[in-house]
Enzyme design. Structure first.
Site, PDB file in Angstrom:
ATOM      1  CB  ILE A 249      -0.930   0.023   1.228  1.00 25.67           C
ATOM      2  CG1 ILE A 249      -1.738  -1.274   1.320  1.00 25.67           C
ATOM      3  CG2 ILE A 249      -1.853   1.236   1.180  1.00 25.67           C
ATOM      4  CD1 ILE A 249      -2.570  -1.388   2.577  1.00 25.67           C
ATOM      5  CB  CYS A 250       1.176   4.019  -2.421  1.00 25.19           C
ATOM      6  SG  CYS A 250       2.173   5.495  -2.693  1.00 25.19           S
ATOM      7  CG  PHE A 251      -0.208   7.646   0.508  1.00 26.68           C
ATOM      8  CD1 PHE A 251       0.002   8.988   0.754  1.00 26.68           C
ATOM      9  CD2 PHE A 251      -0.601   7.258  -0.756  1.00 26.68           C
ATOM     10  CE1 PHE A 251      -0.186   9.932  -0.250  1.00 26.68           C
ATOM     11  CE2 PHE A 251      -0.784   8.179  -1.769  1.00 26.68           C
ATOM     12  CZ  PHE A 251      -0.573   9.515  -1.509  1.00 26.68           C
TER      13      PHE A 251
END
Length: 273
Positions: free
Chosen positions: A141-143
């Site tokens: 998951i990005c972020f």
């Protein structure tokens, strides 16, 4: 004298068209049909974009995608999955030989992202580059965790960006979230147990932020869009000239969308560009 760049903005599109248009801009600039270009865009449905090499099986919850009526698309750039919803998305296409492009991928990203830093400042948000590489492996998951030199506000990741170089052209695109539906985001991934899902969700809240969260109130898309247009113009010292696509160009975009960004290209690594 300011250099003239093309500026493209269009109505919200579906996932395949948005990704195909970024790819088409890369092709057109490589052929000399358009100058360096800045594009702003939005999505007509919540979309989970996954990195070029990212696995789907055992990672992405396709039932969650269906439940939330999201679209799923594989980007031509690498990195982790990004939920595109309430955000401004941008892309830049420019020759690797351009004086504004460093030979180092990291330095080129650092230089181009100064326009993003300036835009956040115009909105009243101080951001900086993460100066320490993550000690953990890459997340799906990005972020969830900022990579070396990515943008953070008070230590929390606030913008997700990716870059690719093909045929002598650099494409950089990124997500600028105004807000984020974290519950939806975590429903789009598979977890071994609910407890792990909740732990990761809580950690995500501690490590990621958005424009609205930092300013403490809802911002209009127009205000954010104007700040980023000004930020890029100031820092890159460019004059943005709006362009529209011809009918033939749109036909090419739709062809790229069908061949490279259809559902058949989701599970495996696609081969294009």
């Amino acid at each position: 004298m300011r250099e003239k760049w093309a500026f493209l903005e269009n109505t919200p599109q579906d996932a395949a068209i948005n990704m195909a248009l970024d790819e088409a801009l890369l092709h057109w600039h490589q052929k000399g049909e358009i100058p360096p270009t800045l594009r702003f865009y939005r999505w007509n449905k919540p979309t989970l974009s996954i990195g070029y090499f990212q696995k789907v099986d055992g990672k992405i919850d396709l039932q969650g995608i269906k439940k939330h009526q999201c679209q799923l698309v594989r980007r031509m750039t690498g990195g982790s999955a990004v939920l595109h919803d309430d955000e401004l998305t941008y892309s830049i296409v420019i020759s690797e030989k351009h004086e504004k492009v460093a030979s180092s991928i990291r330095q080129a990203y650092f230089d181009l992202s100064k326009g993003i830093v300036r835009a956040y400042q115009l909105l009243g948000i101080e951001v900086d580059h993460a100066h320490e590489p993550s000690s953990k492996g890459r997340s799906n998951i990005c972020f969830e965790q900022p990579a070396f030199y990515e943008l953070v506000a008070k230590g929390k990741k606030i913008s997700g960006n990716a870059q690719i170089r093909k045929r002598g052209i650099l494409l950089q695109h990124g997500s600028i979230p105004l807000s984020m539906n974290v519950e939806m985001l975590f429903d789009l991934f598979q977890f071994p147990a609910d407890q792990m899902k909740e732990r990761k969700k809580q950690r995500f809240y501690e490590r990621a932020t958005t424009i609205n969260a930092e300013l403490g109130e809802k911002q209009s898309y127009e205000r954010v869009r104007n700040a980023f247009q000004q930020g890029f113009s100031e820092i890159l010292n460019i004059e943005l000239e709006p362009i529209t696509l011809t009918e033939e160009q749109w036909k090419e975009v739709y062809q790229i969308a069908e061949s490279n960004y259809s559902e058949n290209n989701i599970k495996g690594a696609v081969s294009h560009v």
